[in-house]
Design a protein around this motif. Structure first.
Motif, PDB file in Angstrom:
ATOM      1  N   ASN A 309       1.031  -1.046  -0.364  1.00  0.00           N
ATOM      2  CA  ASN A 309      -0.044   0.036   0.318  1.00  0.00           C
ATOM      3  C   ASN A 309       0.876   1.261   0.030  1.00  0.00           C
ATOM      4  O   ASN A 309       0.305   2.036   0.026  1.00  0.00           O
ATOM      5  CB  ASN A 309      -1.420  -0.424   1.244  1.00  0.00           C
ATOM      6  CG  ASN A 309      -2.454  -1.402   1.256  1.00  0.00           C
ATOM      7  OD1 ASN A 309      -2.179  -1.293  -0.056  1.00  0.00           O
ATOM      8  ND2 ASN A 309      -2.456  -1.871   2.304  1.00  0.00           N
ATOM      9  N   ASN A 312       2.953   4.778  -3.598  1.00  0.00           N
ATOM     10  CA  ASN A 312       1.865   5.622  -4.335  1.00  0.00           C
ATOM     11  C   ASN A 312       3.088   7.144  -3.367  1.00  0.00           C
ATOM     12  O   ASN A 312       4.360   7.423  -2.401  1.00  0.00           O
ATOM     13  CB  ASN A 312       1.157   6.256  -3.038  1.00  0.00           C
ATOM     14  CG  ASN A 312       1.354   5.896  -1.984  1.00  0.00           C
ATOM     15  OD1 ASN A 312       1.168   6.884  -1.490  1.00  0.00           O
ATOM     16  ND2 ASN A 312       0.639   4.979  -0.811  1.00  0.00           N
ATOM     17  N   TRP A 336       5.186  -2.992  -7.746  1.00  0.00           N
ATOM     18  CA  TRP A 336       4.213  -1.818  -8.041  1.00  0.00           C
ATOM     19  C   TRP A 336       4.381  -0.107  -8.239  1.00  0.00           C
ATOM     20  O   TRP A 336       3.440   0.088  -9.230  1.00  0.00           O
ATOM     21  CB  TRP A 336       2.774  -1.828  -7.228  1.00  0.00           C
ATOM     22  CG  TRP A 336       2.649  -3.521  -6.797  1.00  0.00           C
ATOM     23  CD1 TRP A 336       2.994  -4.204  -5.234  1.00  0.00           C
ATOM     24  CD2 TRP A 336       2.007  -4.875  -7.457  1.00  0.00           C
ATOM     25  NE1 TRP A 336       2.464  -5.473  -6.082  1.00  0.00           N
ATOM     26  CE2 TRP A 336       1.429  -5.758  -6.927  1.00  0.00           C
ATOM     27  CE3 TRP A 336       1.225  -4.685  -8.982  1.00  0.00           C
ATOM     28  CZ2 TRP A 336       0.617  -6.708  -7.512  1.00  0.00           C
ATOM     29  CZ3 TRP A 336       1.399  -6.117  -9.445  1.00  0.00           C
ATOM     30  CH2 TRP A 336       1.322  -6.837  -8.609  1.00  0.00           C
ATOM     31  N   TRP A 337       5.433   0.556  -8.485  1.00  0.00           N
ATOM     32  CA  TRP A 337       5.566   0.995  -8.411  1.00  0.00           C
ATOM     33  C   TRP A 337       5.339   2.005 -10.003  1.00  0.00           C
ATOM     34  O   TRP A 337       4.674   3.098 -10.330  1.00  0.00           O
ATOM     35  CB  TRP A 337       7.448   1.445  -8.141  1.00  0.00           C
ATOM     36  CG  TRP A 337       8.678   1.754  -9.424  1.00  0.00           C
ATOM     37  CD1 TRP A 337       8.868   0.189  -9.127  1.00  0.00           C
ATOM     38  CD2 TRP A 337       8.896   1.226 -11.009  1.00  0.00           C
ATOM     39  NE1 TRP A 337       9.928  -0.174 -10.013  1.00  0.00           N
ATOM     40  CE2 TRP A 337       9.135   0.816 -11.220  1.00  0.00           C
ATOM     41  CE3 TRP A 337       8.256   2.992 -11.368  1.00  0.00           C
ATOM     42  CZ2 TRP A 337      10.346   1.047 -12.298  1.00  0.00           C
ATOM     43  CZ3 TRP A 337       8.570   2.922 -12.702  1.00  0.00           C
ATOM     44  CH2 TRP A 337       9.753   1.569 -13.032  1.00  0.00           C
ATOM     45  N   ASP A 339       2.907   0.605 -11.631  1.00  0.00           N
ATOM     46  CA  ASP A 339       1.052   0.640 -11.913  1.00  0.00           C
ATOM     47  C   ASP A 339       1.029   1.564 -11.438  1.00  0.00           C
ATOM     48  O   ASP A 339       0.102   2.702 -11.599  1.00  0.00           O
ATOM     49  CB  ASP A 339       1.323  -0.483 -11.493  1.00  0.00           C
ATOM     50  CG  ASP A 339      -0.450  -0.336 -11.562  1.00  0.00           C
ATOM     51  OD1 ASP A 339      -1.244  -0.136 -12.997  1.00  0.00           O
ATOM     52  OD2 ASP A 339      -1.434  -0.963 -11.110  1.00  0.00           O
ATOM     53  N   ARG A 340       1.684   2.129 -10.096  1.00  0.00           N
ATOM     54  CA  ARG A 340       1.071   2.901  -9.071  1.00  0.00           C
ATOM     55  C   ARG A 340       1.652   4.127  -9.101  1.00  0.00           C
ATOM     56  O   ARG A 340       0.528   5.120  -8.397  1.00  0.00           O
ATOM     57  CB  ARG A 340       0.981   2.240  -7.765  1.00  0.00           C
ATOM     58  CG  ARG A 340       0.074   1.087  -7.794  1.00  0.00           C
ATOM     59  CD  ARG A 340       0.025  -0.275  -6.278  1.00  0.00           C
ATOM     60  NE  ARG A 340      -0.221  -1.168  -6.499  1.00  0.00           N
ATOM     61  CZ  ARG A 340      -0.502  -2.466  -5.692  1.00  0.00           C
ATOM     62  NH1 ARG A 340      -0.061  -1.687  -4.222  1.00  0.00           N
ATOM     63  NH2 ARG A 340      -1.200  -3.265  -5.728  1.00  0.00           N
TER      64      ARG A 340
END
Length: 646
Positions: A309, A312, A336-337, A339-340
């Motif tokens: 989480n 971001n 995930w960097w 994508d997010r």
């Protein structure tokens, strides 16, 4: 005349027995290797100070072009010595002098094809490998397996970590060298189905210690491991076929003339030579030059406690600010960097970090075909075309390093992937950390932009697994004697939250003390350290702990064993520049009081970090006596640090 006669006697003793026995000794004469062929079998034994450390053990290999494991005939021997020095800024010791006596022992098989076994023996280390000459018109060979074995005296006990079952665990990403350890086990009890990872530690009764490992594994060979105990010995085993989703050979494709990686044996009456050995780097050479001067240091890392989480923009700004406040050089931004946060905003984030004098490492999934790991960025590191396109962007965006995760095993296929990532990253000025990965085997010297591997039951398992939290101190006392002694270990530690999560109020309670955590910053060696601090630690941790971390080096010029026993307690000293750090931790259930000899600090004023009887952190100044001795009390699951870096 007397000297000449003595030399002749030594020569005859070493090389004349049945014309097929050869002995090579270390420069100080204490460590001895004996080789001979008996009834067609090639074997060796090892003694130290006249104590048998390895009984007669087999040598040899099996190739598609011939069997060199039996029906062998002695051909010849040649001897020599090697004496060299080198500097390396990413291991436990920055300046190394290596001196060894050498022996090349040549045999031929039933087809008349020759094989050389080359040994280098320094004062506490043995390194040996197989060297294959050309055989007529044959230019290519596949090494299918080795007969190399290790037969320990029956009173020996082991300290081993089992090889993980291939294609199991998270997203079928095993093996990743993330198992626990059994300690002080009788050798005959070692029956793990898939064997044991290198390095492997053994105590030879009252006679001393032996550490087995390998080094010099590149894209030209597969990684190996230790078998389970069978028929009285351990053997070198190649990867299981199930690794890498069943794709790729378990052996090695080699061009002739060629050689295998080095098998290493470190021997000592105490653990001192085990902790201080540099043999993993002594017998390899750099494979290419660094494209630039790489900068090492400490970093923050949101994922370890704030998890997915935190991927971001706003949370990463908080951890950049934390790094800046702590005078850390880096931030690691995890999965995930892409994508997010996205590539465009990542460029903005990198510029913000640079404005705070913080540089960036970015996480990547190595995977394309080897397992089911799904985190992104995906399919960016598994082919040369994708890598070069991505690395060009990374260089232009100002990224300084990569953390590449989720590799497929130890087959030559995967070793080529490690090497390809490193070589191409260097072309774009990028350092590389490997995660979910194999043991580094001499890579700090071979690849100048390699800055560490996980290959250990590391900090993330403290978050996920209660048993690992309960054994944190136990494992910490093993790593300086086993895993971390042969290669850099990117543990991702120093967790100062009371609870290992973002809320820090309840849940996964940390069971070790703050000073224990600080001590592991010295005990665990890696040139780039990503620590598990969180922004709240700036307010809820004593300022003297934060000041300690601001000063703590990540590169060392010298490492010295002080005291310890694997699984119970560990105390070592490291020097960076002119300053010394002495650190220890206690895994036993009772308070431990030690009288340690630390002559490097004699007569010096030092900072002393310790736990009080209530397990609370304390900091004081004191002076070490002129005798260089100091008595320290270490609490259970606690630690201490002494340093003259005031």
């Amino acid at each position: 005349m007397k000297i000449i006669a003595t030399c002749c006697l030594i020569f005859i003793t070493a090389f004349s027995h049945a014309q097929n026995t050869a002995i090579v000794k270390s420069p100080d004469g204490k460590l001895q290797v004996k080789l001979e062929v008996i009834d067609g079998d090639l074997g060796y034994s090892v003694s130290y100070s006249d104590h048998m450390m390895l009984e007669k053990s087999p040598l040899g290999l099996l190739a598609n072009e011939g069997d060199f494991s039996r029906n062998l005939t002695f051909v010849s021997t040649s001897t020599g010595e090697t004496d060299n020095a080198y500097t390396l800024d990413r291991i436990k010791k920055s300046s190394v002098k290596y001196k060894a006596n050498t022996l090349t022992y040549t045999v031929k098989n039933i087809d008349g094809k020759e094989l050389n076994v080359h040994f280098q023996v320094s004062d506490n280390d043995i390194a040996f490998r197989y060297e294959l000459p050309k055989w007529g018109d044959t230019r290519a060979v596949v090494i299918e397996k080795e007969a190399t074995g290790f037969k320990f005296p029956t009173q020996s006990t082991s300290f081993l970590s089992p090889m993980m079952t291939p294609m199991t665990g998270f997203a079928r990403t095993a093996p990743s060298y993330e198992s626990g350890y059994t300690v002080d086990a009788p050798i005959e009890k070692n029956n793990a189905r898939f064997g044991y990872v290198f390095p492997a530690l053994f105590q030879i009764g009252q006679n001393g210690w032996v550490l087995l490992s390998e080094t010099g594994v590149s894209g030209g060979y597969n990684g190996s491991h230790l078998s389970s105990f069978k028929e009285g010995l351990f053997t070198v085993e190649y990867p299981q076929m199930e690794q890498n989703n069943g794709f790729g050979s378990t052996g090695a494709q080699v061009g002739l003339p060629g050689s295998t990686p080095w098998r290493t044996i470190t021997v000592g009456e105490s653990l001192k030579p085990i902790v201080e050995t540099t043999v993993a780097f002594d017998v390899v050479e750099p494979l290419y030059e660094a494209s630039q001067v790489y900068k090492y240091g400490k970093g923050t890392w949101s994922w370890i406690l704030w998890q997915d989480n935190s991927m971001n923009y706003d949370d990463q700004v908080k951890f950049i600010d934390l790094a800046a406040e702590m005078d850390f050089e880096y931030i690691l931004i995890d999965a995930w960097w892409d994508d997010r946060i996205g590539y465009d905003r990542m460029e903005e984030l990198i510029k913000y970090a640079n404005s705070k004098n913080v540089d960036v490492f970015l996480w990547y999934n190595s995977n394309g075909t080897a397992n089911d790991a799904f985190q992104t960025p995906l399919n960016k590191m598994n082919t040369s075309i994708a890598r070069k396109e991505e690395m060009k962007w990374l260089q232009e965006a100002g990224v300084k390093g990569l953390k590449v995760d989720f590799f497929g095993g130890d087959k030559q296929e995967t070793m080529r992937l490690y090497e390809d990532i490193l070589v191409e990253a260097n072309e774009y000025g990028l350092m590389v950390i490997f995660h979910g990965a194999t043991l580094p085997r001499g890579w700090e010297r071979m690849y100048p932009n390699f800055v560490g591997s996980e290959a250990v039951l590391a900090s993330e398992m403290l978050v996920f697994v209660q048993d690992t939290r309960e054994k944190e101190a136990f494992y910490a006392t093993l790593h300086p004697f086993i895993r971390n002694t042969v290669g850099s270990m990117e543990f991702g530690g120093i967790l100062l939250n009371k609870y290992l999560n973002k809320g820090n109020q309840r849940g996964q309670k940390r069971l070790t003390t703050d000073i224990f955590q600080l001590a592991t910053g010295v005990l665990f060696q890696n040139p780039v350290q990503m620590f598990g601090l969180t922004p709240n630690n700036l307010e809820d941790v004593p300022e003297f702990e934060l000041d300690f971390l601001r000063k703590l080096p990540t590169t060392w010029d010298e490492t010295i064993y002080i005291d310890g026993y694997p699984g119970k307690y560990s105390v070592i000293a490291r020097r960076s520049g002119k300053h010394w750090y002495v650190a220890g931790v206690n895994a036993e259930s009772n308070t431990k009081t030690l009288k340690i000899s630390i002559p490097m600090l004699q007569g010096r004023k030092v900072s002393f970090y310790n736990d009080d009887k209530d397990m609370q952190p304390t900091h004081s100044s004191l002076e070490i006596g002129n005798d260089g001795e100091f008595t320290v009390t270490i609490q259970p699951n606690g630690g201490f640090v002494l340093t003259d870096d005031l």
